[in-house]
Design a protein around this motif. Structure first.
Motif, PDB file in Angstrom:
ATOM      1  N   VAL A  49      33.625 113.870  13.372  1.00  0.00           N
ATOM      2  CA  VAL A  49      32.408 113.111  13.628  1.00  0.00           C
ATOM      3  C   VAL A  49      31.994 112.502  12.292  1.00  0.00           C
ATOM      4  CG1 VAL A  49      29.990 113.195  14.363  1.00  0.00           C
ATOM      5  CG2 VAL A  49      31.707 114.611  15.515  1.00  0.00           C
ATOM      6  N   VAL A  50      31.647 111.227  12.337  1.00  0.00           N
ATOM      7  CA  VAL A  50      31.188 110.509  11.152  1.00  0.00           C
ATOM      8  C   VAL A  50      29.739 110.103  11.395  1.00  0.00           C
ATOM      9  CG1 VAL A  50      31.506 108.505   9.663  1.00  0.00           C
ATOM     10  CG2 VAL A  50      33.492 109.602  10.709  1.00  0.00           C
ATOM     11  N   TRP A  51      28.860 110.548  10.537  1.00  0.00           N
ATOM     12  CA  TRP A  51      27.456 110.154  10.613  1.00  0.00           C
ATOM     13  C   TRP A  51      27.240 109.003   9.642  1.00  0.00           C
ATOM     14  CZ3 TRP A  51      29.079 115.118  11.195  1.00  0.00           C
ATOM     15  CH2 TRP A  51      28.606 115.831  12.299  1.00  0.00           C
ATOM     16  N   VAL A  52      26.620 107.929  10.123  1.00  0.00           N
ATOM     17  CA  VAL A  52      26.381 106.728   9.320  1.00  0.00           C
ATOM     18  C   VAL A  52      24.879 106.473   9.279  1.00  0.00           C
ATOM     19  CG1 VAL A  52      26.860 104.267   9.047  1.00  0.00           C
ATOM     20  CG2 VAL A  52      28.590 105.764  10.073  1.00  0.00           C
ATOM     21  N   ASN A  53      24.352 106.296   8.087  1.00  0.00           N
ATOM     22  CA  ASN A  53      22.925 106.022   7.926  1.00  0.00           C
ATOM     23  C   ASN A  53      22.674 104.526   8.108  1.00  0.00           C
ATOM     24  OD1 ASN A  53      20.266 105.691   7.136  1.00  0.00           O
ATOM     25  ND2 ASN A  53      20.440 107.010   5.351  1.00  0.00           N
ATOM     26  N   ARG A  54      21.938 104.169   9.163  1.00  0.00           N
ATOM     27  CA  ARG A  54      21.602 102.771   9.448  1.00  0.00           C
ATOM     28  C   ARG A  54      20.147 102.440   9.112  1.00  0.00           C
ATOM     29  NH1 ARG A  54      26.407 100.756   9.278  1.00  0.00           N
ATOM     30  NH2 ARG A  54      27.748 101.279  11.029  1.00  0.00           N
ATOM     31  N   GLU A  55      19.469 103.369   8.441  1.00  0.00           N
ATOM     32  CA  GLU A  55      18.087 103.109   8.030  1.00  0.00           C
ATOM     33  C   GLU A  55      18.074 102.116   6.867  1.00  0.00           C
ATOM     34  OE1 GLU A  55      15.731 104.351   9.839  1.00  0.00           O
ATOM     35  OE2 GLU A  55      16.414 106.290  10.573  1.00  0.00           O
ATOM     36  N   LYS A  56      16.902 101.581   6.569  1.00  0.00           N
ATOM     37  CA  LYS A  56      16.793 100.620   5.469  1.00  0.00           C
ATOM     38  C   LYS A  56      16.440 101.277   4.134  1.00  0.00           C
ATOM     39  CE  LYS A  56      15.732  96.566   8.212  1.00  0.00           C
ATOM     40  NZ  LYS A  56      17.023  95.955   8.165  1.00  0.00           N
ATOM     41  N   ARG A  57      15.651 102.376   4.167  1.00  0.00           N
ATOM     42  CA  ARG A  57      15.176 102.945   2.910  1.00  0.00           C
ATOM     43  C   ARG A  57      15.167 104.469   2.863  1.00  0.00           C
ATOM     44  NH1 ARG A  57      11.547  98.773   4.147  1.00  0.00           N
ATOM     45  NH2 ARG A  57      11.713  97.044   2.687  1.00  0.00           N
ATOM     46  N   VAL A  58      15.738 105.143   3.840  1.00  0.00           N
ATOM     47  CA  VAL A  58      15.589 106.591   3.970  1.00  0.00           C
ATOM     48  C   VAL A  58      16.946 107.273   3.897  1.00  0.00           C
ATOM     49  CG1 VAL A  58      14.858 108.397   5.577  1.00  0.00           C
ATOM     50  CG2 VAL A  58      13.521 106.322   5.368  1.00  0.00           C
ATOM     51  N   SER A  59      16.988 108.439   3.234  1.00  0.00           N
ATOM     52  CA  SER A  59      18.219 109.233   3.233  1.00  0.00           C
ATOM     53  C   SER A  59      18.124 110.306   4.316  1.00  0.00           C
ATOM     54  CB  SER A  59      18.443 109.879   1.868  1.00  0.00           C
ATOM     55  OG  SER A  59      17.455 110.850   1.607  1.00  0.00           O
ATOM     56  N   HIS A  60      19.287 110.740   4.785  1.00  0.00           N
ATOM     57  CA  HIS A  60      19.377 111.780   5.806  1.00  0.00           C
ATOM     58  C   HIS A  60      20.446 112.785   5.390  1.00  0.00           C
ATOM     59  CE1 HIS A  60      16.763 109.711   8.597  1.00  0.00           C
ATOM     60  NE2 HIS A  60      17.493 108.614   8.491  1.00  0.00           N
ATOM     61  N   SER A  61      20.489 113.899   6.109  1.00  0.00           N
ATOM     62  CA  SER A  61      21.571 114.869   5.958  1.00  0.00           C
ATOM     63  C   SER A  61      21.858 115.442   7.340  1.00  0.00           C
ATOM     64  CB  SER A  61      21.196 115.986   4.978  1.00  0.00           C
ATOM     65  OG  SER A  61      20.205 116.832   5.545  1.00  0.00           O
ATOM     66  N   VAL A  62      22.917 116.228   7.419  1.00  0.00           N
ATOM     67  CA  VAL A  62      23.267 116.918   8.654  1.00  0.00           C
ATOM     68  C   VAL A  62      23.256 118.405   8.325  1.00  0.00           C
ATOM     69  CG1 VAL A  62      25.056 117.275  10.392  1.00  0.00           C
ATOM     70  CG2 VAL A  62      24.658 114.972   9.474  1.00  0.00           C
ATOM     71  N   LEU A  63      22.353 119.136   8.967  1.00  0.00           N
ATOM     72  CA  LEU A  63      22.176 120.562   8.731  1.00  0.00           C
ATOM     73  C   LEU A  63      22.514 121.315  10.013  1.00  0.00           C
ATOM     74  CD1 LEU A  63      21.128 123.027   7.107  1.00  0.00           C
ATOM     75  CD2 LEU A  63      18.840 122.435   7.922  1.00  0.00           C
ATOM     76  N   PHE A  64      23.559 122.157   9.954  1.00  0.00           N
ATOM     77  CA  PHE A  64      23.974 122.931  11.118  1.00  0.00           C
ATOM     78  C   PHE A  64      23.142 124.203  11.191  1.00  0.00           C
ATOM     79  CE2 PHE A  64      27.502 120.149  10.259  1.00  0.00           C
ATOM     80  CZ  PHE A  64      27.776 119.656  11.532  1.00  0.00           C
TER      81      PHE A  64
END
Length: 108
Positions: A49-64
């Protein structure tokens, strides 16, 4: 020529009752509008699975949730991927935005 060889090989394997080996697949999940889209993905063991950030100014993470494993933060237009080798249900959320949730279901 190469494509014709592959098609002939695959056809020959089917005639013999053998299936050609499956290649691992890659499923894309987008982080957009403070949501994971799609929120649920179903894959097979060995797929990614590939998570892609499509936001304009925000960072994300994936936490299991179950293991506490967390990806590095990925910024706009960046991506992070994980390969799932074992069957199971893997619930996750965004580390900095716990309202963003999703699940990866790995089955045979």
């Amino acid at each position: 020529m190469r494509a014709m060889f592959r098609a002939t090989l695959a056809g020959g394997l089917l005639v013999l009752g053998l299936a050609p080996p499956l290649q691992a697949a890659e499923q894309v999940v987008e982080a957009a509008g403070y949501k994971f889209v799609p929120a649920e993905v179903r894959i097979r063991p060995g797929d990614s699975v590939v998570w892609v950030n499509r936001e304009k100014r925000v960072s994300h993470s994936v936490l299991f949730a179950a293991t506490g494993e967390e990806s590095p933060r990925f910024f706009p237009d960046e991506r992070w991927s994980r390969t799932f080798e074992q069957a199971g249900r893997f619930e996750y959320r965004c580390g900095p935005h716990p309202e963003m949730t999703g699940v990866v279901i790995v089955g045979d």
